[in-house]
Design a protein around this motif. Sequence first.
Motif, short mmCIF file in Angstrom:
data_model
loop_
_atom_site.label_atom_id
_atom_site.label_comp_id
_atom_site.label_asym_id
_atom_site.label_seq_id
_atom_site.Cartn_x
_atom_site.Cartn_y
_atom_site.Cartn_z
N ASN A 287 0.83 -1.21 0.00
CA ASN A 287 0.00 0.00 0.00
C ASN A 287 0.86 1.26 0.00
N MET A 288 1.94 1.23 0.79
CA MET A 288 2.84 2.38 0.83
C MET A 288 3.59 2.54 -0.49
N ALA A 289 3.88 1.43 -1.15
CA ALA A 289 4.59 1.48 -2.43
C ALA A 289 3.77 2.23 -3.48
N GLU A 290 2.44 2.07 -3.42
CA GLU A 290 1.59 2.79 -4.36
C GLU A 290 1.73 4.30 -4.17
N PHE A 291 1.86 4.73 -2.92
CA PHE A 291 2.05 6.15 -2.65
C PHE A 291 3.41 6.62 -3.19
N PHE A 292 4.45 5.82 -2.97
CA PHE A 292 5.78 6.18 -3.47
C PHE A 292 5.77 6.30 -4.99
N ARG A 293 5.09 5.35 -5.66
CA ARG A 293 5.05 5.39 -7.13
C ARG A 293 4.27 6.61 -7.62
N SER A 294 3.14 6.91 -6.98
CA SER A 294 2.33 8.05 -7.41
C SER A 294 3.08 9.36 -7.21
N LEU A 295 3.88 9.45 -6.15
CA LEU A 295 4.65 10.67 -5.90
C LEU A 295 5.72 10.85 -6.97
#
Length: 361
Positions: A287-295
């Motif tokens: 879930n956190m990886a999705e945030f890193f990718r979107s950023l």
Amino acid sequence: MFSSTWNFLKRHKRKFIFAGAFVGGVYFLGKYAQKKIREMQEREASEYIAQARRQFHFESNQRTCNMTVLSMLPTLREAILHHLNSESLTTLLKSKPANKLDIWEDLKIISFTRSVVAVYSTCMLVVLLRVQLNIIGGYLYLDNSVSKSGMMPLAPPDVQQQYLSSIQHLLGDGLSEMITAVKKAVQNTLGGVSLKQSLSLQELEQHLNQIRAQVEEGDGDSTHRPLSWYMMPDEENTLAAQACGLTENDVTTIKLLNETRDMLESPDFGTVLNTCLNRGFNRFLDNMAEFFRSLVIVNHFLNSTNEKTFAKIIPIVNGQIHSICSEIPSHFVQDLLMIDQVKEFAANVYETFSTSHELQK
């Protein structure tokens, strides 16, 4: 002619007797074999029906487990939010107070603590309910099997209710103790990390591993508790609370609690729980990886060099509890419910407590 026939019969009398005995023996042996074959077929059919009935009861019990987990997640979520209320801090930040930095530091600790606690407690809820409902399910199967024989039920309704209410320890004292242990580990690990420090996903994973190590293995503190304690209180405490005026149902409930405690302290249970925790924390990192990718994508289109600082990660971590403890089947909970080791362990527990030899214990 009759005389010759009679003489013939007299001469071969023994042969005729032997032949008659042989034919009669074969006839009766055939009848006996048919009877045994029929009994064997009836026994096999009965065993097959019993096995099919037990399998159906087991599968029905697993569906009940899944629905019970989902139904209890809102209660678990609200209990965590009550103890770790970050919303009051975010409201304060909107008013631009003078101690803004201190509030951010508090928010950092609370956000990580409640997400880590959410992972631990959800995993524990899944495996604990699997144990409890399959123990009680095994006893109910036996009760249904012997109900016609006039025997007293192994798990009457009052015992079931009293036994299953022990899950409240995980939602009460156990949860409070867990929050204390996790918060201490988060403070030790992240307390010195600057809000302005950039953070990669790999570094976040390392921090989580450090937190887990302190929670699960301790840091030399004599107050460290095994994970099983958060799910069920010590045996001495349970017995002391019910030491006076025990009824027959109380004794049966204590027996069930002791059997459950033995399960929770077994190496197999530890392995299953650890598998769930690994899956849970991996899903949290996904879930956190999705945030890193979107950023990264946003920065690319804005031609920005804005880094993933710790402060930017905190709100994302803070909101993970709503995904982890969701009563609407989410990837997080579905992953836990579908783990093969959990299913196999549940089957072993049910098999153990749904066999007739348990009646003798």
